[in-house]
Write a protein that holds these residues in place. Structure first.
Motif, mmCIF file in Angstrom:
data_model
loop_
_atom_site.group_PDB
_atom_site.id
_atom_site.type_symbol
_atom_site.label_atom_id
_atom_site.label_comp_id
_atom_site.label_asym_id
_atom_site.label_seq_id
_atom_site.Cartn_x
_atom_site.Cartn_y
_atom_site.Cartn_z
ATOM 1 N N LEU A 45 1.148 9.213 7.406
ATOM 2 C CA LEU A 45 0.589 8.880 5.762
ATOM 3 C C LEU A 45 -0.813 9.584 6.122
ATOM 4 O O LEU A 45 -1.302 9.367 7.086
ATOM 5 C CB LEU A 45 1.220 7.420 5.973
ATOM 6 N N PRO A 46 -1.460 9.152 5.380
ATOM 7 C CA PRO A 46 -2.498 9.564 4.785
ATOM 8 C C PRO A 46 -3.154 8.748 5.563
ATOM 9 O O PRO A 46 -2.907 7.470 5.809
ATOM 10 C CB PRO A 46 -3.210 9.452 3.227
ATOM 11 N N ALA A 47 -4.232 9.712 6.250
ATOM 12 C CA ALA A 47 -5.163 8.837 7.244
ATOM 13 C C ALA A 47 -5.981 7.490 6.251
ATOM 14 O O ALA A 47 -6.004 6.878 7.087
ATOM 15 C CB ALA A 47 -6.494 9.297 7.541
ATOM 16 N N ALA A 61 -3.329 1.803 9.591
ATOM 17 C CA ALA A 61 -3.592 0.669 9.936
ATOM 18 C C ALA A 61 -3.927 0.792 11.900
ATOM 19 O O ALA A 61 -3.483 0.048 12.809
ATOM 20 C CB ALA A 61 -2.130 0.110 10.005
ATOM 21 N N SER A 62 -4.760 2.266 12.269
ATOM 22 C CA SER A 62 -5.162 2.299 12.966
ATOM 23 C C SER A 62 -5.722 1.797 14.321
ATOM 24 O O SER A 62 -5.757 1.519 15.387
ATOM 25 C CB SER A 62 -5.561 4.038 12.795
ATOM 26 N N ALA A 63 -6.452 0.368 13.226
ATOM 27 C CA ALA A 63 -7.540 -0.650 13.793
ATOM 28 C C ALA A 63 -6.126 -1.746 14.004
ATOM 29 O O ALA A 63 -7.202 -2.569 14.948
ATOM 30 C CB ALA A 63 -8.256 -1.072 13.120
ATOM 31 N N VAL A 77 6.705 8.529 -6.428
ATOM 32 C CA VAL A 77 6.177 8.418 -7.452
ATOM 33 C C VAL A 77 4.576 7.744 -6.159
ATOM 34 O O VAL A 77 5.286 7.627 -5.111
ATOM 35 C CB VAL A 77 5.667 6.526 -7.834
ATOM 36 N N PRO A 78 2.628 7.991 -6.623
ATOM 37 C CA PRO A 78 2.142 8.011 -5.757
ATOM 38 C C PRO A 78 2.202 6.876 -5.079
ATOM 39 O O PRO A 78 2.182 5.686 -5.318
ATOM 40 C CB PRO A 78 1.315 7.506 -6.301
ATOM 41 N N GLY A 79 2.205 6.882 -4.061
ATOM 42 C CA GLY A 79 2.514 6.343 -2.976
ATOM 43 C C GLY A 79 4.049 5.042 -2.471
ATOM 44 O O GLY A 79 4.345 4.123 -1.496
ATOM 45 N N ASP A 127 1.245 -1.419 0.134
ATOM 46 C CA ASP A 127 0.472 0.124 -0.114
ATOM 47 C C ASP A 127 0.964 1.689 0.137
ATOM 48 O O ASP A 127 0.162 2.401 -0.238
ATOM 49 C CB ASP A 127 -0.946 -0.099 0.910
ATOM 50 N N HIS A 128 2.143 0.538 1.028
ATOM 51 C CA HIS A 128 3.206 2.419 0.882
ATOM 52 C C HIS A 128 4.514 1.595 0.413
ATOM 53 O O HIS A 128 4.811 0.873 1.355
ATOM 54 C CB HIS A 128 2.464 2.938 1.746
ATOM 55 N N VAL A 129 5.467 2.153 -0.007
ATOM 56 C CA VAL A 129 6.928 1.852 0.137
ATOM 57 C C VAL A 129 7.613 2.720 -0.100
ATOM 58 O O VAL A 129 7.614 4.243 -0.001
ATOM 59 C CB VAL A 129 7.258 1.669 -1.442
#
Length: 390
Positions: free
Chosen positions: A377-379, A383-385, A349-351, A195-197
């Motif tokens: 990182l964008p809300a 992985a807040s849960a 690059v996005p992400g 999802d993100h690098v």
């Protein structure tokens, strides 16, 4: 509670201290984390340094990051078995000009810092009474880690975590937008979706994102270091900086430091020629890590200049009152350097976040830099849960 398999994934390129800092922060934030490293172990900047976490000698953003890093270091001692201790830093003055820098420093030094007399300085280094510096500043909160084992232990902790893994011996060929909306990391062992690098490749950033490295002015700083046997029993004391160190760290900046630079240019130009930072850290095995010189290149040549090494050894021997120091190892360090930015952070690059510490202070500021990157990182991707790492 979100199942582990449903937690968003972060991939980190690079298993040096900066990459692992992002991995630790991501695990603590509840992400799944995969670290990819081209070598079978970290062998570049993160193991070729002093292990000095010198928060007290930084200034500006680097000082803020360094101070934020200290409690993370202490947590990793407990969680990952990292060999690190609160050693403090002893900044030794051997001339009137150097002592003037220390007096200037004490006006803005941390609250618990104190100025030592020459005798107290000699006692701190267990010097012969005939060898007495003029004075020293003791900055008590800084940390000394074992650079040979630190990143390996953090990597092992990440790999043992239920949401973490480290893939050594895996070369990244490309990082690009994935077909399903995420990011794809193309490696020598297949593709990895995330999802993100975070790309934390240090001075090798240009191999994946050459335009980012060029904009940031990223070059390679080569330095010469040695490991020596302590010339006398020293215990396990503070990291030691000297007059040349006062010209390299932001906390010392001011008129007295400029006067010292002029004095060295007149009396010891050879130390400025090699951009010396004569310092040492004391290791558990009774050896000292001593250095270092600095030279910046587009691609660092592998050759060590024996004259440069001897200058550093002679200075360290004089500091410790030794006729000579027994050398056990010599090596070349290489780290990312830039005269444009202290810290490079971009999203090519996005992400994707490309991040590199370009001041040689990765051990000092890297852990907090990782925590800040993950927290920003964008809300929607957080992985807040998921419960944080224990």
């Amino acid at each position: 509670m979100t199942p582990i398999a449903s937690a968003p994934r972060i991939a980190v390129v690079g298993a040096g201290i900066v990459g692992l800092a992002h991995a630790v922060a991501a695990l603590d934030a509840g992400y799944r984390v995969t670290v990819v490293e081209q070598d079978s172990a970290a062998v570049l900047a993160s193991v070729r340094n002093f292990g000095h976490v010198g928060a007290s000698v930084q200034a500006g953003e680097l000082r803020e990051l360094a101070e934020e890093s200290l409690p993370i270091w202490h947590s990793l001692v407990e969680r990952a078995g990292v060999e690190a201790r609160r050693s403090g830093t002893l900044v030794v003055a051997r001339s009137a000009a150097e002592e003037a820098v220390l007096h200037e420093l004490m006006g803005r030094a941390p609250e618990r810092a104190r100025l030592l007399s020459g005798a107290e300085t000699g006692d701190a280094l267990r010097l012969d009474p005939s060898v007495r510096p003029r004075a020293a500043a003791l900055l008590p909160d800084d940390i000394t880690a074992n650079p040979r084992t630190t990143v390996a232990r953090i990597a092992a902790w990440v790999d043992a975590h239920e949401r973490g893994e480290v893939r050594f011996g895996t070369t990244v060929h490309a990082v690009e937008t994935g077909a399903r909306g995420g990011v794809e990391v193309v490696t020598s062992r297949g593709a990895l979706e995330a999802d993100h690098v975070v790309v934390a490749a240090g001075h090798l950033l240009g191999r994946l994102f050459p335009e980012v490295a060029e904009r940031g002015g990223v070059r390679e700083c080569a330095l010469q270091m040695v490991r020596v046997r302590a010339p006398h029993a020293m215990g396990l004391g503070p990291a030691v900086l000297t007059g040349t160190s006062m010209l390299r760290y932001g906390a010392f900046e001011g008129p007295a430091a400029e006067a010292l630079r002029a004095e060295l240019a007149r009396d010891r130009p050879e130390l400025l020629e090699i951009d010396a930072n004569v310092m040492l850290t004391q290791q558990d095995d009774g050896t000292l890590l001593v250095g270092d010189s600095h030279a910046t290149h587009d691609t660092a040549p592998p050759f060590l200049d024996e004259r440069w090494s001897q200058l550093l050894l002679d200075e360290a021997a004089a500091l410790l009152g030794a006729r000579r120091l027994e050398v056990l190892e010599r090596w070349q360090g290489v780290y990312a350097a830039s005269d444009r930015r202290r810290i490079l952070r971009e999203s090519p690059v996005p992400g994707v976040t490309a991040v590199s510490v370009t001041t040689g202070t990765g051990m000092t500021v890297g852990l907090a830099l990782g925590a800040r990157t993950i927290a920003a990182l964008p809300a929607a991707g957080r992985a807040s849960a998921v419960p944080p790492a224990g």
